[in-house]
Motif scaffolding. Structure first.
Motif, PDB file in Angstrom:
ATOM      1  N   GLU B 263       1.004  -1.317  -0.154  1.00  0.00           N
ATOM      2  CA  GLU B 263       0.021   0.090   0.076  1.00  0.00           C
ATOM      3  C   GLU B 263       0.741   1.242  -0.005  1.00  0.00           C
ATOM      4  O   GLU B 263       0.859   2.069  -0.772  1.00  0.00           O
ATOM      5  CB  GLU B 263      -1.056   0.090   1.242  1.00  0.00           C
ATOM      6  N   ASP B 264       1.992   1.249   0.775  1.00  0.00           N
ATOM      7  CA  ASP B 264       2.761   2.269   0.817  1.00  0.00           C
ATOM      8  C   ASP B 264       3.484   2.718  -0.441  1.00  0.00           C
ATOM      9  O   ASP B 264       3.445   3.791  -1.055  1.00  0.00           O
ATOM     10  CB  ASP B 264       4.002   2.219   1.615  1.00  0.00           C
ATOM     11  N   ARG B 265       3.928   1.476  -1.173  1.00  0.00           N
ATOM     12  CA  ARG B 265       4.381   1.827  -2.459  1.00  0.00           C
ATOM     13  C   ARG B 265       3.423   2.323  -3.591  1.00  0.00           C
ATOM     14  O   ARG B 265       3.649   2.973  -4.569  1.00  0.00           O
ATOM     15  CB  ARG B 265       5.062   0.493  -2.980  1.00  0.00           C
ATOM     16  N   SER B 266       2.105   1.599  -3.497  1.00  0.00           N
ATOM     17  CA  SER B 266       0.947   2.221  -4.483  1.00  0.00           C
ATOM     18  C   SER B 266       1.019   3.715  -4.349  1.00  0.00           C
ATOM     19  O   SER B 266       0.785   4.373  -5.383  1.00  0.00           O
ATOM     20  CB  SER B 266      -0.218   1.273  -4.056  1.00  0.00           C
ATOM     21  N   ALA B 267       0.939   3.913  -3.047  1.00  0.00           N
ATOM     22  CA  ALA B 267       0.538   5.655  -2.856  1.00  0.00           C
ATOM     23  C   ALA B 267       1.893   6.380  -3.436  1.00  0.00           C
ATOM     24  O   ALA B 267       1.592   7.445  -4.059  1.00  0.00           O
ATOM     25  CB  ALA B 267       0.317   5.743  -1.273  1.00  0.00           C
ATOM     26  N   ALA B 268       2.987   5.722  -3.120  1.00  0.00           N
ATOM     27  CA  ALA B 268       4.141   6.493  -3.659  1.00  0.00           C
ATOM     28  C   ALA B 268       4.029   6.639  -5.215  1.00  0.00           C
ATOM     29  O   ALA B 268       4.368   7.689  -5.830  1.00  0.00           O
ATOM     30  CB  ALA B 268       5.343   5.784  -3.263  1.00  0.00           C
ATOM     31  N   LEU B 269       3.712   5.378  -5.801  1.00  0.00           N
ATOM     32  CA  LEU B 269       3.686   5.449  -7.307  1.00  0.00           C
ATOM     33  C   LEU B 269       2.614   6.385  -7.807  1.00  0.00           C
ATOM     34  O   LEU B 269       2.817   6.936  -8.873  1.00  0.00           O
ATOM     35  CB  LEU B 269       3.502   3.935  -7.763  1.00  0.00           C
ATOM     36  N   MET B 278       5.722  10.536 -13.941  1.00  0.00           N
ATOM     37  CA  MET B 278       6.713   9.522 -14.033  1.00  0.00           C
ATOM     38  C   MET B 278       6.218   8.254 -13.789  1.00  0.00           C
ATOM     39  O   MET B 278       5.503   7.984 -12.702  1.00  0.00           O
ATOM     40  CB  MET B 278       7.860  10.056 -13.251  1.00  0.00           C
ATOM     41  N   VAL B 279       6.557   7.296 -14.653  1.00  0.00           N
ATOM     42  CA  VAL B 279       6.273   5.840 -14.487  1.00  0.00           C
ATOM     43  C   VAL B 279       7.533   5.305 -13.652  1.00  0.00           C
ATOM     44  O   VAL B 279       8.710   5.141 -14.212  1.00  0.00           O
ATOM     45  CB  VAL B 279       5.874   5.081 -15.500  1.00  0.00           C
ATOM     46  N   VAL B 280       7.188   4.655 -12.451  1.00  0.00           N
ATOM     47  CA  VAL B 280       8.116   3.720 -11.801  1.00  0.00           C
ATOM     48  C   VAL B 280       7.513   2.352 -11.675  1.00  0.00           C
ATOM     49  O   VAL B 280       6.197   2.219 -11.584  1.00  0.00           O
ATOM     50  CB  VAL B 280       8.533   4.296 -10.495  1.00  0.00           C
ATOM     51  N   GLU B 281       8.366   1.305 -11.479  1.00  0.00           N
ATOM     52  CA  GLU B 281       7.786   0.058 -10.947  1.00  0.00           C
ATOM     53  C   GLU B 281       7.423  -0.123  -9.495  1.00  0.00           C
ATOM     54  O   GLU B 281       8.082   0.724  -8.740  1.00  0.00           O
ATOM     55  CB  GLU B 281       8.551  -1.078 -11.481  1.00  0.00           C
ATOM     56  N   PRO B 282       6.741  -0.977  -8.964  1.00  0.00           N
ATOM     57  CA  PRO B 282       6.520  -0.940  -7.567  1.00  0.00           C
ATOM     58  C   PRO B 282       7.961  -1.071  -6.743  1.00  0.00           C
ATOM     59  O   PRO B 282       8.164  -0.092  -5.809  1.00  0.00           O
ATOM     60  CB  PRO B 282       5.942  -2.514  -7.192  1.00  0.00           C
ATOM     61  N   SER B 287      11.895   3.713  -2.285  1.00  0.00           N
ATOM     62  CA  SER B 287      12.477   4.785  -1.702  1.00  0.00           C
ATOM     63  C   SER B 287      11.562   5.929  -1.466  1.00  0.00           C
ATOM     64  O   SER B 287      11.653   6.415  -0.413  1.00  0.00           O
ATOM     65  CB  SER B 287      13.810   5.099  -2.664  1.00  0.00           C
ATOM     66  N   VAL B 288      10.660   6.158  -2.326  1.00  0.00           N
ATOM     67  CA  VAL B 288       9.703   7.285  -2.045  1.00  0.00           C
ATOM     68  C   VAL B 288       8.821   6.789  -0.966  1.00  0.00           C
ATOM     69  O   VAL B 288       8.185   7.636  -0.113  1.00  0.00           O
ATOM     70  CB  VAL B 288       9.274   7.523  -3.502  1.00  0.00           C
ATOM     71  N   ALA B 289       8.417   5.625  -1.000  1.00  0.00           N
ATOM     72  CA  ALA B 289       7.470   4.879  -0.060  1.00  0.00           C
ATOM     73  C   ALA B 289       7.949   5.298   1.359  1.00  0.00           C
ATOM     74  O   ALA B 289       7.346   5.811   2.165  1.00  0.00           O
ATOM     75  CB  ALA B 289       6.871   3.440  -0.340  1.00  0.00           C
ATOM     76  N   GLY B 323      -3.479   2.722  -5.233  1.00  0.00           N
ATOM     77  CA  GLY B 323      -3.122   3.885  -4.715  1.00  0.00           C
ATOM     78  C   GLY B 323      -3.991   4.941  -4.419  1.00  0.00           C
ATOM     79  O   GLY B 323      -3.998   5.424  -3.418  1.00  0.00           O
ATOM     80  N   LEU B 324      -5.088   4.911  -5.297  1.00  0.00           N
ATOM     81  CA  LEU B 324      -6.060   5.727  -5.042  1.00  0.00           C
ATOM     82  C   LEU B 324      -7.086   5.347  -3.771  1.00  0.00           C
ATOM     83  O   LEU B 324      -7.456   6.203  -2.901  1.00  0.00           O
ATOM     84  CB  LEU B 324      -6.998   5.723  -5.998  1.00  0.00           C
ATOM     85  N   VAL B 325      -7.112   3.787  -3.563  1.00  0.00           N
ATOM     86  CA  VAL B 325      -7.784   3.507  -2.259  1.00  0.00           C
ATOM     87  C   VAL B 325      -7.124   3.841  -1.254  1.00  0.00           C
ATOM     88  O   VAL B 325      -7.359   4.396  -0.140  1.00  0.00           O
ATOM     89  CB  VAL B 325      -7.995   1.755  -2.340  1.00  0.00           C
ATOM     90  N   SER B 326      -5.727   3.881  -1.197  1.00  0.00           N
ATOM     91  CA  SER B 326      -5.045   4.049   0.214  1.00  0.00           C
ATOM     92  C   SER B 326      -4.800   5.452   0.347  1.00  0.00           C
ATOM     93  O   SER B 326      -4.446   6.015   1.492  1.00  0.00           O
ATOM     94  CB  SER B 326      -3.585   3.285   0.087  1.00  0.00           C
TER      95      SER B 326
END
Lengths: 410, 410
Positions: B263-269, B278-282, B287-289, B323-326
């Protein structure tokens, strides 16, 4: 060559560039290996999706608002927009310390609404279309004296957008072709004003959404014509009538205005996402869509403008799906099978055998089209491309499965 | 400070940088206004998602393969991977004119499979996990003499990845904190080797996926420990056991290894998509998460590495929804209403009144939980955020609607 009657000149664009120095970001021009290979000619991307507030709009909005008199500034400004113009106006007003009100239609993408508010604008939601929001904005201008900032039909707006053209000439001095999306025509008019003066031989092509293309007929008629209907997901360029100011410049300077479909744009967005790791909005990818569909003569080097990147994630979801479908990489199928134990497993094993990835499965007995003892399985499947999709469908048919293609090309 | 027993030194990383000159792209370091504002400290993004083949992997793969002897090169190379390593190895082998075979699990993302093939590798699909693919790769190496290119557990691989660290010091000489994702640990080990030698005071933090974090326990134990199970969508960093070579360096040089959830990563993406276009993979957004969830001490300037951008569009769809959910911006609700004409319209009008955007609606009479005369309406709704979601739910409940939250936080 320039006629004294034209509303914007190269000097106006140069003056706007001075004004915008330190305000807008000189956006990167990136060589695209992927697109160059695909179209067989050198293609560069002008990344206005990385501009402040996410699109080129800040260029024109700041130019226009900065040039208001002190007395006008004190009255505040008002605008109507569903997206990029709203954000550009709000940010420009914030930078200049001016009150702004933006009317946005109910149902406008929530992220754009929040961004506009975050730049300090007072946001009012009214009506369901930009035209209805514009009526409210005009009423406010009339009753309060606030200055209406039109999204494209003003010389200062056009001069500001033209600064993007000066940057391109700086970054790619020998550019032969410039391709950009066009709605009301502010960006196209501004760029062509700058580029035609400095590179008379460069080809300049505008791209409109097929369901909302007012320019081709207007250019043929010699004056702006209003569309009676519009249908496109590219809300950024869904404009029903060319502006008078941009029309005068576009009809003089632009070589061609072509159209692309929503499917063309979805496919282009997917290429930009997957290959360039870059997010653009549907209008913003129109230039790349025109290149990929062969709508533009390929005289290199080519610069394609990515005009904006403000896409609602909800829309992005639909665009990715659309893009996969139109690239032949995503199929939705309805397959009828017998209602015996093991039938669903047998069908899924056959699909796995073909090395297609199943995305989702729904199994139903309640479809009125089914005979007694039959079930329908609806499948979403990811494939390697059109050939693989066709092979999968052929394999299922040869196994005797009655099959309906719900979306995707076989 | 450096111990003679350590497998990689600063000199090794500098030598790799010479070797890679003109081969890898010195990727941009971009200031992030959005993240800096959010965490209250200057944050820069090191964009390895814009690296050739879409991730940092080409750095290590090319370094390793280029240093094979002529006799080894003639035998060809073999690797196992579900993604980035596959593409890095395939591109490096192509650039060096060497035959390559990559074993990928069945079910690996189709775009990664196609990209690996497009770089000229011979791709074999085998097994359903990377471990099974690795068995096949080792068998091929044993039977044909091809050289196995391990994804992280080799000094040349680690030295190659370390060149990313040298670039960071060049681009942000006074960096105080570097945050990067970690799987087997090749990138983290390489960067820390370079940075610790040249900036002894800089803090270096690794980030692992919570469901696949082998480093924290291994570091506590003082030697690599294997995980027994792994669950994460971040396939790029789902590695069950630290490599011996990177572990020796990480345990010596790295300040901290923290974990983040899917969930942290989805929110960061989603932040990277919406704010940075910018597109990044999970794995690439880990790092941003870690920054956004407060897992890292904020000593600025901070450099967060976006390690890769190769995300399957099918996965991107799920990530955006997640990401929208979290972020509290997307709700799925089941609402019971009476089965009278006009009831659905009344419900939808109430939601419109709350200014939430309806994404989809399903209407069902066949749910066994329903009493006679009731229908269930399943709704997906986009909101402005957690407060708006809570207000919407409160409004529906106060109108007497029995309501179940299917996903999203109220």
């Amino acid at each position: 060559m320039a006629s004294p009657s034209l509303p914007v000149t190269l000097d106006d664009v140069i003056a706007a560039q001075d004004l915008l120095s330190g305000v807008v970001r000189p956006t990167p021009l990136e060589y695209s290996r992927a697109l160059s290979e695909r179209v067989g000619a050198d293609v560069y991307l002008k990344c206005e999706n990385l501009q402040r507030a996410g699109s080129f709009k800040i260029r024109g909005a700041y130019t226009r608002i900065a040039r208001l008199s002190e007395e006008e500034k004190a009255r505040g400004i008002v605008a109507a927009s569903a997206g990029n113009h709203a954000q550009g106006v709000a940010l420009a007003a914030q930078l200049l310390g001016i009150d702004s009100t933006v009317f946005m239609p109910i149902g406008a993408p929530i992220p754009k609404l929040l961004a506009t508010r975050a730049y300090g604008a007072h946001v009012e939601q009214v009506g369901t279309t930009v035209d209805e929001a514009l009526v409210a904005a005009k009423e406010m201008a009339a009753s309060t004296g606030a200055i209406l900032i039109h999204p494209f039909d003003h010389a200062d707006i056009v001069a500001g957008q033209g600064t993007c053209g000066l940057e391109i000439l700086d970054q790619c001095p020998d550019v032969k072709t410039i391709v950009t999306s066009a709605g009301g025509g502010g960006l196209l008019a501004g760029i062509s004003t700058a580029v035609r003066a400095l590179r008379p031989q460069a080809r300049i092509v505008g791209v409109q959404a097929e369901g909302a293309a007012a320019y081709p007929a207007s250019l043929a008629a010699g004056h702006p014509l209003a569309l009676t209907t519009m249908t496109t997901m590219a809300d950024g360029i869904a404009v029903g009538r060319p502006g008078d100011v941009p029309f005068a410049l576009v009809s003089r300077y632009v070589d061609d205005v072509v159209t692309v479909t929503d499917e063309d744009r979805s496919a282009a967005l997917l290429v930009l996402l997957e290959r360039h790791k870059m997010v653009v909005e549907p209008a913003g990818g129109a230039s790349v869509a025109a290149l990929l569909t062969g709508k533009v003569d390929l005289k290199p080097p080519i610069v394609a403008i990515l005009s904006g990147g403000n896409i609602d994630p909800m829309l992005l979801l639909r665009v990715i799906e659309h893009g996969l479908v139109s690239a032949g990489r995503f199929l939705r199928l309805a397959v009828r099978t017998g209602d015996q134990p093991g039938e669903l497993a047998r069908l899924l094993a056959e699909i796995a055998e073909q090395r297609a990835n199943i995305v989702d499965v729904a199994h139903s007995r309640q479809n009125p089209r089914l005979s007694f003892g039959e079930v329908e399985v609806q499948l979403s499947v990811e494939t390697r491309g059109p050939d693989h999709s066709a092979a999968l469908i052929g394999a299922l048919r040869s196994q005797g499965y009655p099959l309906t293609l719900l979306s995707g090309t076989p």
